[in-house]
Design an enzyme around this catalytic site. Structure first.
Site, PDB file in Angstrom:
ATOM      1  N   GLY A 271       0.750  -1.207  -0.100  1.00 22.92           N
ATOM      2  CA  GLY A 271       0.183   0.041  -0.018  1.00 22.92           C
ATOM      3  C   GLY A 271       0.848   1.024   0.073  1.00 22.92           C
ATOM      4  O   GLY A 271       2.129   1.225   0.319  1.00 22.92           O
ATOM      5  N   GLU A 296      -0.053  -2.231  -6.744  1.00 21.26           N
ATOM      6  CA  GLU A 296      -0.610  -0.985  -7.674  1.00 21.26           C
ATOM      7  C   GLU A 296       0.146   0.165  -7.951  1.00 21.26           C
ATOM      8  O   GLU A 296       0.200   0.702  -9.055  1.00 21.26           O
ATOM      9  CB  GLU A 296      -1.732  -0.254  -6.495  1.00 21.26           C
ATOM     10  CG  GLU A 296      -2.670  -1.222  -6.302  1.00 21.26           C
ATOM     11  CD  GLU A 296      -3.840  -0.412  -4.983  1.00 21.26           C
ATOM     12  OE1 GLU A 296      -4.930  -0.610  -5.353  1.00 21.26           O
ATOM     13  OE2 GLU A 296      -3.114  -0.269  -4.184  1.00 21.26           O
TER      14      GLU A 296
END
Length: 508
Positions: A271, A296
């Protein structure tokens, strides 16, 4: 591609215009899909020009001028901030991190829909968001055939281009033209019942195309810009972050010795934020080499890991770099081109791929309760912070789901471990590991009451541990049920106490 030749398609050279002229093409009430993911690759000029137009319109009276804004994830002040400041957003999705947006969401003057990032493209294709009127997409350049060289994020750009009636392109000369070739745009996704398996078996595998397809007839304006992505610099890891990282590395070492993780670990998902970056920094100083990432965002810590050889390859949908990180990336982009792939977010976050690869997911949280439920979005249960982002995509489907937080907040007035979370984003069924600077609780294979003791004893701050144990013991003795014991009249009393007197401590 040189600075002078970023628009090579003759037809689109004729559509170059100003940001103000492009903004004038956007009507009130429009559904507008914009590029951008974690402060990377968002349009820099048209949103600001649109905000000025909205401001002038609203000052003249009449019906308020608002649009619905759909992105990949968070953007930056030039987009979210400026549009929110003039009350120009009716609905925002699927993720944001702008303080003005946050204020409007929490005071009820902006609607916000929080979605798992992997699902947004499918929802758009299914029609849940209505017709996509306009897409505003930042690119590095436009090729002779009208195809687009993607910028520093891919996000939902493919979907917005395909769905939109009209397209506005921002060609950003500040973005490094040598990013060309770093992208992998997959056009094989489909809705049920026509969906086929995504044949991606390792993070570095290419399954798509280098460029975004773009119908020339849909492009109504091309705006040239020269502005860098804007991200907040990461703080140096503090003591709590370093201790959390140490606990996680000790856990990895133990899992390797037990044969539950390979020596090269499994693909990492991280994250965004200071604690995840501290974990990356700790990994980089450890014994690991040739790790991979399927995540991501590429953060500063991952650039360092790629340089040192700790990380061999990283797959993501966007960059999330500090100004120093951008400078490092640009300085040695030829090196990073060989080691980074950017994908659309419906692939970077795809549950099927995360499960197949066995991703190790590490994400932040606001709070966890004694049974392992995690709140990662709402402060005191009602006030939105940023959104769930992609954490749920990886937590439920990864091989390991690790949630991290300092054990206290607000100078020790708030405990991050509470009897019952005030909002649930990740249920106890999806949370495998909880870590604070106090220690690590491995919840795998434990029943609820066993999880409670593991979390309290390992993760709670000493100032709150006795209070948590007292709650748990009285809940067990209440006779209301021994599977997941709770005192319903007290379960959220910690949050209520903070709201009333500014601390969760009972004797303040």
């Amino acid at each position: 591609m040189s600075t002078e030749s970023r628009i090579l398609c003759p037809a689109l050279q004729q559509r170059v215009t100003t940001a103000e002229a492009a903004a004038a093409m956007i009507p009130a009430g429009a559904n507008v899909g914009m590029s951008g993911f974690t402060g990377a690759g968002y349009p820099k000029a048209v949103p600001g020009a649109l905000a000025e137009r909205i401001k002038a319109h609203n000052a003249a009276g009449g019906k308020p001028f608002r649009i619905n804004v759909l992105t990949g994830a968070s953007t930056a002040p030039e987009l979210d901030g400026k549009l929110a400041e003039v009350d120009g957003i009716e609905m925002r999705l699927p993720f944001q991190s702008d303080p003005i947006c946050r204020e409007r969401i929490n005071n009820g003057t902006m609607n916000y829909a929080d979605y798992h990032l992997s699902e947004v493209a499918q929802y758009a294709w299914s029609g849940f968001f209505g017709k996509m009127d306009i897409a505003i997409i930042e690119v590095v350049g436009i090729r002779e055939d009208g195809s687009l060289i993607p910028s520093s994020s891919l996000g939902n750009n493919k979907t917005w281009i395909e769905q939109a009636d009209k397209i506005i392109l921002e060609v950003n000369h500040k973005q490094n033209a040598r990013m060309e070739g770093m992208h992998d745009v997959y056009y094989g996704a489909a809705l049920p019942p026509n969906r086929k398996p995504i044949m991606l078996t390792e993070p570095g595998q290419r399954i798509g195309e280098l460029y975004l397809r773009c119908p020339i007839e849909k492009v109504v304006a091309v705006v040239e810009t020269n502005a860098a992505d804007r991200n907040t610099p990461f703080k140096k890891p503090d003591d709590a972050s370093r201790k959390i990282a140490e606990h996680i590395l000790e856990f990895f070492d133990r899992e390797i010795k037990l044969g539950r993780l390979p020596k090269g670990l499994l693909p990492l998902q991280s994250g965004v934020g200071n604690i995840p970056n501290a974990v990356l920094e700790a990994l980089d100083s450890g014994p690991y080499k040739n790790l991979t990432a399927y995540t991501e965002v590429i953060q500063d810590g991952m650039l360092k890991m790629l340089k040192s050889g700790t990380l061999a390859m990283a797959s993501a949908t966007a960059f999330s770099l500090s100004p120093e990180g951008i400078e490092e990336f640009d300085k040695d982009i030829e090196f990073y081109r060989q080691k980074i792939l950017l994908r659309s977010q419906d692939i970077s976050n795809h549950p099927e791929v995360a499960r197949r690869l066995g991703v190790i997911a590490t994400n932040g949280m606001i709070e966890a309760d004694i049974y392992g439920n995690v709140n990662s979005t709402h402060v005191m249960g009602t006030r939105m912070m940023n959104g769930i982002g992609g954490s749920g995509d990886f937590a439920r489907n990864g091989y390991l789901s690790i949630f991290m937080s300092p054990s206290t907040a607000k100078d020790g007035k708030i405990s991050s471990i509470v009897p019952m979370v005030s909002h649930v984003d990740h249920t106890e069924h999806d949370v495998k590991i909880i870590v604070t600077e106090q220690g690590l609780a491995d919840l795998r294979g434990l029943a609820p009451r066993q999880r409670a003791l593991a979390i309290i004893n390992n993760c709670a701050h000493p100032d709150f541990k006795e209070q948590l144990l007292d709650y748990f013991e009285r809940a067990c003795a209440s006779g209301r049920g021994m599977h997941t014991p709770h005192l319903l009249n007290e379960a959220l009393s910690w949050h209520e106490r903070f709201e009333q007197i500014g601390t969760m401590k009972p004797n303040a």
